[in-house]
Design a protein around this motif. Structure first.
Motif, PDB file in Angstrom:
ATOM      1  N   ASN A  42       0.821  -1.212   0.000  1.00  0.00           N
ATOM      2  CA  ASN A  42       0.000   0.000   0.000  1.00  0.00           C
ATOM      3  C   ASN A  42       0.857   1.266   0.000  1.00  0.00           C
ATOM      4  O   ASN A  42       0.532   2.254  -0.666  1.00  0.00           O
ATOM      5  N   TYR A  43       1.960   1.221   0.742  1.00  0.00           N
ATOM      6  CA  TYR A  43       2.856   2.386   0.778  1.00  0.00           C
ATOM      7  C   TYR A  43       3.419   2.664  -0.609  1.00  0.00           C
ATOM      8  O   TYR A  43       3.460   3.811  -1.066  1.00  0.00           O
ATOM      9  N   ASN A  44       3.870   1.604  -1.282  1.00  0.00           N
ATOM     10  CA  ASN A  44       4.418   1.789  -2.629  1.00  0.00           C
ATOM     11  C   ASN A  44       3.365   2.316  -3.592  1.00  0.00           C
ATOM     12  O   ASN A  44       3.649   3.159  -4.440  1.00  0.00           O
ATOM     13  N   GLN A  89       0.503  20.703   3.442  1.00  0.00           N
ATOM     14  CA  GLN A  89      -0.212  21.164   4.634  1.00  0.00           C
ATOM     15  C   GLN A  89      -1.079  22.385   4.365  1.00  0.00           C
ATOM     16  O   GLN A  89      -2.115  22.574   5.006  1.00  0.00           O
ATOM     17  N   ASP A  90      -0.660  23.223   3.429  1.00  0.00           N
ATOM     18  CA  ASP A  90      -1.420  24.443   3.151  1.00  0.00           C
ATOM     19  C   ASP A  90      -2.568  24.231   2.158  1.00  0.00           C
ATOM     20  O   ASP A  90      -3.289  25.167   1.827  1.00  0.00           O
ATOM     21  N   ASN A  91      -2.711  22.990   1.656  1.00  0.00           N
ATOM     22  CA  ASN A  91      -3.783  22.655   0.714  1.00  0.00           C
ATOM     23  C   ASN A  91      -3.715  23.484  -0.576  1.00  0.00           C
ATOM     24  O   ASN A  91      -4.741  23.756  -1.211  1.00  0.00           O
ATOM     25  N   GLU A 136      -0.525  13.113   5.338  1.00  0.00           N
ATOM     26  CA  GLU A 136       0.917  13.361   5.183  1.00  0.00           C
ATOM     27  C   GLU A 136       1.365  13.358   3.722  1.00  0.00           C
ATOM     28  O   GLU A 136       2.450  13.845   3.403  1.00  0.00           O
ATOM     29  N   ILE A 137       0.561  12.826   2.834  1.00  0.00           N
ATOM     30  CA  ILE A 137       0.920  12.810   1.409  1.00  0.00           C
ATOM     31  C   ILE A 137       0.700  14.188   0.783  1.00  0.00           C
ATOM     32  O   ILE A 137       1.392  14.575  -0.161  1.00  0.00           O
TER      33      ILE A 137
END
Length: 430
Positions: free
Chosen positions: A162-164, A231-233, A227-228
């Motif tokens: 899933n991470y990959n 942060q500021d969208n 986290e992907i």
């Protein structure tokens, strides 16, 4: 006595004299000093032309602050293409159609629900444990330990897969499955022996063998990990049609490729968290427009695995209700608009305002689509991470100062260099 006045001969004489003087000036060789002045004037004029052209080109590459140029800062649902209007009517009919279809609406909705078993092997283990429990089959502590260890190792494998997929680094396949089976062969062997020695319970079939198919990740669309995303969208849209966007606002219902194929994830505003991706679409003289998505917007994660399965069923959903022949009789633009609008409606109905794609995918299909639609990730030199925004009203164009726009030039040049290198190495486009 009469007075006669005639001006004709005098005028003619003056005219001839002026003509002779002009001819003499034209055909008189220029002096060295005059030639030097002429060359200097030409060079000055050429220099001014080059400087003005360069300045204009540089100004076009740098662009203007999007927030100051835009007359419409917020996204809209304006429809500028006839095909989308036609598609809306068709979609409403298809989604309300009741019948016995191989691809029911519930199957499409099922993609947005986490499956009980992430892999077929997970399901096998769960079925075996359930069977043991329901039939009170006597088992020792060692077999419990082996099964527990196998489940733990399988979960680590699933997490890595899933991470990959989330990173768009690669699609787990045969090699990874083979490695897992080899690493856990002792555990498999022990469990197989247990079932083989308890034939009366008819469980040997469950662990007789394990193939790479048992380790495939069952596709599903889930909420994108925070986290992907930035942060500021704020996401970036690269375009050569900045003027139209500034005038009318962003809308999901404009596509330059509608006559060829549907866009990757339907009707939406295509943006990227990585400015390098946006630069590959702006070229040198286009605009890179920052867009802020509201914090309450819900974003789905669509990895390479779930994308393929979901889009295949969307196609079946449409053709089963409309009829393959009827669908193919529609204009190409309308066909693609129907697919785009169906995808957008599914995400909105399931509560998602946008979707994140960690790796570029090939839109369209068929052999020619595979051959002449190259891997975009390789063309631009990085994964084409995209955020496709369906709820356009939740977007707003953001400021981008001169310093930032000057910095964008590097990304634009790098993106164009990557595309030129690709074209050089792949002259036939594949």
């Amino acid at each position: 006595m009469s007075l006669k006045v005639s001006f004709g001969n005098n005028v003619s004489q003056v005219s001839n004299q002026e003509t002779q003087k002009t001819k003499k000036k034209l055909f008189t060789p220029l002096s060295k000093e005059d030639k030097k002045k002429a060359r200097k004037n030409i060079l000055i004029g050429y220099g001014i032309f080059i400087l003005s052209t360069t300045a204009a080109l540089f100004a076009a590459m740098v662009g203007r602050d999007p927030s100051k140029v835009a007359k419409v800062a917020n996204g809209t649902n304006i429809v500028n293409e006839k095909a989308y209007n036609e598609a809306f009517n068709i979609i409403e009919e298809l989604f309300s159609k009741v019948g016995d279809f191989e691809t029911p609406l519930e199957k499409l909705k099922g993609f947005f629900v986490k499956p009980e078993s992430i892999t077929p092997l997970s399901e096998k283990i769960a079925q075996a444990e359930k069977y043991i429990q329901e039939n009170n089959i006597p088992i020792d502590s060692e077999i419990v330990q082996k099964l527990t260890q196998l489940k733990q190792n399988l979960q680590l494998y699933i997490n890595k897969a899933n991470y990959n997929l989330e990173q768009g680094s690669q699609k787990f396949g045969f090699d990874e499955a083979k490695e897992f089976i080899e690493t856990n062969k002792n555990l498999f062997s022990y469990v197989e022996d247990f079932f083989e020695n308890n034939k009366e319970y008819d469980l040997s079939r469950e662990f007789r063998w394990c193939s790479s198919r048992d380790l495939g990740i069952n596709p599903y669309i889930r909420e994108c990990p925070a986290e992907i995303l930035p942060q500021d969208n704020i996401f970036y849209h690269g375009t050569l049609n900045g003027k139209k966007i500034y005038k009318n606002g962003f809308t999901p219902f404009v596509s330059r490729q509608l006559g060829k194929s549907p866009r990757e994830l339907g009707a939406g505003i295509y943006t990227a968290p990585d400015i390098r991706v946006a630069a590959s679409f702006s070229d040198l003289i286009g605009d890179i427009i920052p867009i802020k998505l509201q914090e309450d917007a819900k974003i789905a994660l669509v990895d390479e695995n779930s994308y393929s399965a979901f889009m295949a069923d969307v196609g079946k959903f449409i053709t089963e209700r409309l009829g393959q022949e009827t669908f193919e009789q529609l204009p190409k633009e309308t066909q693609n608009a129907v697919i785009e609008c169906a995808v957008r409606k599914m995400f909105l109905d399931m509560g998602y305002d946008a979707a994140y794609i960690p790796k570029g995918v090939r839109s369209g299909g068929g052999l020619l689509g595979i051959i002449f639609n190259p891997d975009i990730n390789k063309v631009i030199g990085t994964n084409q991470k995209q955020v496709v925004i369906f709820s356009s009203e939740k977007t707003q164009i953001q400021p981008r100062g001169l310093k930032a726009r000057l910095g964008d030039l590097k990304y634009k040049f790098d993106a164009n260099k990557a595309k030129l290198n690709w074209a050089k190495d792949h002259p036939f486009g594949f």
